[in-house]
Design a protein around this motif. Structure first.
Motif, mmCIF file in Angstrom:
data_model
loop_
_atom_site.group_PDB
_atom_site.id
_atom_site.type_symbol
_atom_site.label_atom_id
_atom_site.label_comp_id
_atom_site.label_asym_id
_atom_site.label_seq_id
_atom_site.Cartn_x
_atom_site.Cartn_y
_atom_site.Cartn_z
ATOM 1 N N VAL A 120 0.850 -1.190 0.000
ATOM 2 C CA VAL A 120 0.000 0.000 0.000
ATOM 3 C C VAL A 120 0.886 1.240 0.000
ATOM 4 N N MET A 121 0.598 2.177 -0.908
ATOM 5 C CA MET A 121 1.441 3.366 -1.055
ATOM 6 C C MET A 121 0.593 4.591 -1.378
ATOM 7 N N SER A 122 0.875 5.691 -0.703
ATOM 8 C CA SER A 122 0.275 6.972 -1.062
ATOM 9 C C SER A 122 1.403 7.959 -1.306
ATOM 10 N N GLY A 123 1.450 8.503 -2.518
ATOM 11 C CA GLY A 123 2.551 9.386 -2.888
ATOM 12 C C GLY A 123 2.226 10.852 -2.695
ATOM 13 N N THR A 124 3.268 11.676 -2.778
ATOM 14 C CA THR A 124 3.108 13.112 -2.557
ATOM 15 C C THR A 124 2.350 13.812 -3.677
ATOM 16 N N SER A 125 2.133 13.127 -4.815
ATOM 17 C CA SER A 125 1.373 13.750 -5.895
ATOM 18 C C SER A 125 -0.126 13.736 -5.611
ATOM 19 N N LEU A 126 -0.546 13.023 -4.546
ATOM 20 C CA LEU A 126 -1.926 13.028 -4.064
ATOM 21 C C LEU A 126 -2.930 12.481 -5.072
ATOM 22 N N ASP A 127 -2.487 11.554 -5.933
ATOM 23 C CA ASP A 127 -3.433 10.978 -6.882
ATOM 24 C C ASP A 127 -4.238 9.848 -6.263
ATOM 25 N N GLY A 128 -3.904 9.438 -5.051
ATOM 26 C CA GLY A 128 -4.696 8.431 -4.362
ATOM 27 C C GLY A 128 -3.838 7.383 -3.689
ATOM 28 N N VAL A 129 -4.508 6.343 -3.196
ATOM 29 C CA VAL A 129 -3.834 5.232 -2.521
ATOM 30 C C VAL A 129 -3.683 4.081 -3.510
ATOM 31 N N ASP A 130 -2.436 3.653 -3.724
ATOM 32 C CA ASP A 130 -2.155 2.508 -4.598
ATOM 33 C C ASP A 130 -2.113 1.238 -3.760
ATOM 34 N N LEU A 131 -2.797 0.198 -4.242
ATOM 35 C CA LEU A 131 -2.785 -1.104 -3.583
ATOM 36 C C LEU A 131 -2.436 -2.167 -4.604
ATOM 37 N N ALA A 132 -1.570 -3.084 -4.221
ATOM 38 C CA ALA A 132 -1.179 -4.170 -5.116
ATOM 39 C C ALA A 132 -1.085 -5.469 -4.320
ATOM 40 N N HIS A 133 -1.815 -6.471 -4.783
ATOM 41 C CA HIS A 133 -1.756 -7.808 -4.194
ATOM 42 C C HIS A 133 -0.596 -8.542 -4.861
ATOM 43 N N ILE A 134 0.380 -8.947 -4.079
ATOM 44 C CA ILE A 134 1.619 -9.504 -4.616
ATOM 45 C C ILE A 134 1.863 -10.904 -4.072
ATOM 46 N N ILE B 186 2.378 -9.716 -9.812
ATOM 47 C CA ILE B 186 1.413 -8.685 -9.448
ATOM 48 C C ILE B 186 0.028 -9.203 -9.806
ATOM 49 N N LYS B 187 -0.817 -9.334 -8.807
ATOM 50 C CA LYS B 187 -2.176 -9.831 -9.042
ATOM 51 C C LYS B 187 -3.136 -8.639 -9.131
ATOM 52 N N ALA C 59 -11.652 -10.793 -2.910
ATOM 53 C CA ALA C 59 -11.738 -12.076 -2.203
ATOM 54 C C ALA C 59 -10.354 -12.634 -1.871
ATOM 55 N N ILE C 60 -9.504 -11.771 -1.322
ATOM 56 C CA ILE C 60 -8.132 -12.154 -0.991
ATOM 57 C C ILE C 60 -8.122 -12.837 0.374
ATOM 58 N N VAL C 61 -7.499 -13.983 0.452
ATOM 59 C CA VAL C 61 -7.456 -14.743 1.707
ATOM 60 C C VAL C 61 -6.017 -15.163 2.019
ATOM 61 N N ASN C 62 -5.822 -15.564 3.263
ATOM 62 C CA ASN C 62 -4.536 -16.125 3.707
ATOM 63 C C ASN C 62 -3.363 -15.173 3.490
ATOM 64 N N LEU C 63 -3.575 -13.916 3.822
ATOM 65 C CA LEU C 63 -2.500 -12.937 3.693
ATOM 66 C C LEU C 63 -1.458 -13.131 4.793
ATOM 67 N N ASP C 64 -0.203 -12.973 4.414
ATOM 68 C CA ASP C 64 0.876 -12.963 5.412
ATOM 69 C C ASP C 64 0.977 -11.595 6.072
ATOM 70 N N ALA C 65 0.680 -10.537 5.308
ATOM 71 C CA ALA C 65 0.741 -9.184 5.874
ATOM 72 C C ALA C 65 0.218 -8.167 4.875
ATOM 73 N N VAL C 66 -0.179 -7.027 5.417
ATOM 74 C CA VAL C 66 -0.395 -5.810 4.630
ATOM 75 C C VAL C 66 0.800 -4.911 4.922
ATOM 76 N N CYS C 67 1.473 -4.468 3.880
ATOM 77 C CA CYS C 67 2.720 -3.695 4.030
ATOM 78 C C CYS C 67 2.448 -2.279 3.529
ATOM 79 N N SER C 68 2.346 -1.342 4.449
ATOM 80 C CA SER C 68 1.832 -0.013 4.103
ATOM 81 C C SER C 68 2.830 1.093 4.417
ATOM 82 N N HIS C 69 3.029 1.961 3.434
ATOM 83 C CA HIS C 69 3.916 3.108 3.610
ATOM 84 C C HIS C 69 3.254 4.221 4.407
#
Length: 355
Positions: free
Chosen positions: A11-25, A38-39, A88-98
Motif C-alpha cells: 500500500v502506497m500513497s505518494g506526494t502527488s496526491l493521486d490516491g492510494v495505490d494497492l497491489a496484491h503480490i 502482481i495480481k 476475495a483475498i485470503v490467507n495474507l501474510d501481511a499488509v505492508c503499508s507506507h
C-alpha cells in the motif's frame, strides 16, 4: 532447493496526491532469487476534502496532526478492507503499508507518515508492517528513498531505475554498492499548475509542450543549492513550498511557460544525475505518462535506452516494493541500505502490528 512464498498487499500513497495505490503480490524466493507476481491492483483516489487537508497538513499544529493521523488511519483501513473484500483475498501474510508523508525533515530528525497507527491492524484484522522511515532517520539517515532495495532485488537487469512521482528518484549500482537519491520535484509542481487551470494534471504534458522556456527562471531553478549536494539526499514537500514555488511565482509568465520551463528543469536535472549517460533506464510512476517530459529526457540522453514497462509495474512499482520491504522486515532481513540513505548501518526497518 530452498523455497519460500509470501502472499501480501503493498500500500502506497505518494506526494502527488493521486490516491492510494494497492497491489496484491505473490513473492517466491527460490535459492535466494526473488520473483514476484502482481495480481489485483487498484488506485483509490482521494476526494477533494482529503486532497485539500493533505496539501495543507504540513502547516498543522501537533494536535491537528494527531487528529489527522487518527482519521487517515481509519480511511486507509477502510480502503484496505474494501480491496481485500472486492478481490476475495485470503490467507495474507501481511499488509505492508507506507502511509502518507506529511513531514520529512531528516536533517532535523523528523519524518511523519500518517496512517501507521497500531489501530490499522485491528481495523483490518491483518498483520500490518508499516512506518518504514522512522528508524532510518533515528540512525542518521535520510529515511529516503526506500525503493532501491527493490530495484536491486527485483529489477537488477536495468542500469538505472527512476520513479517519476511527486518527486523523482533514481537508483543504480556504483562500485558494488546501491546508490540512490531524490533528483527533483516533479508532479508536486506540475500538478500544482495544472490545478490552477482546473485540471488534475497536464495530460501527456500537452500544455507544457505549448509553452516556451523562460531561461532566467530555468537558470534560477537549476541554481538551487539542493542540486549541488552530494548523495544521500532527499526531498519533501517543504522544499517545494518554501523554495521552488516562490521562485516560479516571482516570474510573471503564463502557466504554459511555467510548465514548459519546469519540465525542462526536471529533464536537465535528470541528465545531470546520471554518472554515465548510456545503458538502460527503467522509468515508472505517473510521470512516465508525461510524453513531453520523457521526450525532453530522451533528447538530453540520446545514448540511453528508456524503458517504460507495462501498466502493472509502471503504476504500482512502489506498492510492489513496499510489499517487498514488509516481507524483508518479517524475515528480519535488511530492507534499507546505508549506501542509499546515509544511515549509520544497514538495517531491517518497519513496525509490525498484530491484530
Amino acid at each position: 532447493m530452498k523455497e519460500e512464498y509470501y502472499n501480501v498487499i503493498g500500500v502506497m500513497s505518494g506526494t502527488s496526491l493521486d490516491g492510494v495505490d494497492l497491489a496484491h503480490i505473490e513473492f517466491s524466493i527460490i535459492n535466494t532469487i526473488w520473483k514476484f507476481k502482481i495480481k489485483e491492483t487498484a488506485t483509490i483516489p482521494y476526494n477533494k476534502l482529503w486532497i485539500e487537508r493533505l496539501k495543507i497538513a504540513v502547516n498543522f499544529s501537533t494536535k491537528a496532526l494527531e487528529e489527522l493521523n487518527q482519521e487517515y488511519t481509519i480511511l486507509l483501513a477502510n480502503i484496505i478492507n474494501n480491496f481485500i473484500e472486492k478481490n476475495a483475498i485470503v490467507n495474507l501474510d501481511a499488509v505492508c503499508s507506507h502511509g502518507h508523508t506529511i513531514l520529512h525533515q531528516p536533517h532535523e530528525g523528523i519524518t511523519l507518515q500518517i496512517g501507521n497507527l497500531p489501530d490499522i491492524a485491528s481495523l483490518t484484522r491483518q498483520k500490518v508492517v508499516c512506518d518504514f522511515r522512522v528508524k532510518d532517520v533515528q540512525l542518521g539517515g535520510q529515511g529516503a528513498p526506500l525503493v532501491p532495495i527493490g530495484d536491486q532485488l527485483l529489477f537488477s537487469e536495468y542500469d538505472y531505475c527512476m520513479n517519476l512521482g511527486g518527486f523523482s528518484n533514481i537508483s543504480f549500482n556504483n562500485d558494488n554498492e546501491r546508490i540512490a537519491f531524490d533528483i527533483a520535484p516533479v508532479n508536486t509542481v506540475l500538478n500544482y499548475y495544472a490545478n490552477k487551470l482546473g485540471l488534475d494534471y497536464d495530460d501527456k504534458g500537452q500544455i507544457a509542450k505549448e509553452g516556451t522556456i523562460n531561461q532566467a527562471l530555468l537558470a534560477e531553478l537549476n541554481d538551487l543549492d539542493f542540486y549541488r549536494k552530494s548523495f544521500p539526499k532527499s526531498l519533501g514537500f517543504e522544499f517545494v513550498k518554501e523554495r521552488v514555488l516562490p521562485i516560479i511565482e516571482s516570474y510573471k509568465i503564463t502557466i504554459k511557460d511555467k510548465l514548459n520551463t519546469f519540465t525542462e528543469h526536471i529533464a536537465q536535472q535528470t541528465a545531470a544525475a546520471l554518472p554515465l549517460k548510456k545503458g538502460s533506464l527503467l522509468i515508472t510512476g505517473g510521470g512516465a505518462y508525461n510524453q513531453y517530459l520523457i521526450s525532453r529526457i530522451n533528447n538530453l540522453l540520446p545514448d540511453l535506452k528508456i524503458i517504460i514497462p507495462a501498466k502493472g509495474i509502471l503504476e504500482f512499482k512502489e506498492a510492489l516494493i513496499f510489499a517487498l520491504l514488509g516481507v524483508l522486515r518479517l524475515k528480519n532481513e535488511i530492507n534499507i541500505l546505508k549506501s542509499v540513505t546515509g544511515a549509520s548501518k544497514n538495517h531491517s526497518s518497519g513496525t509490525i502490528y498484530d491484530f
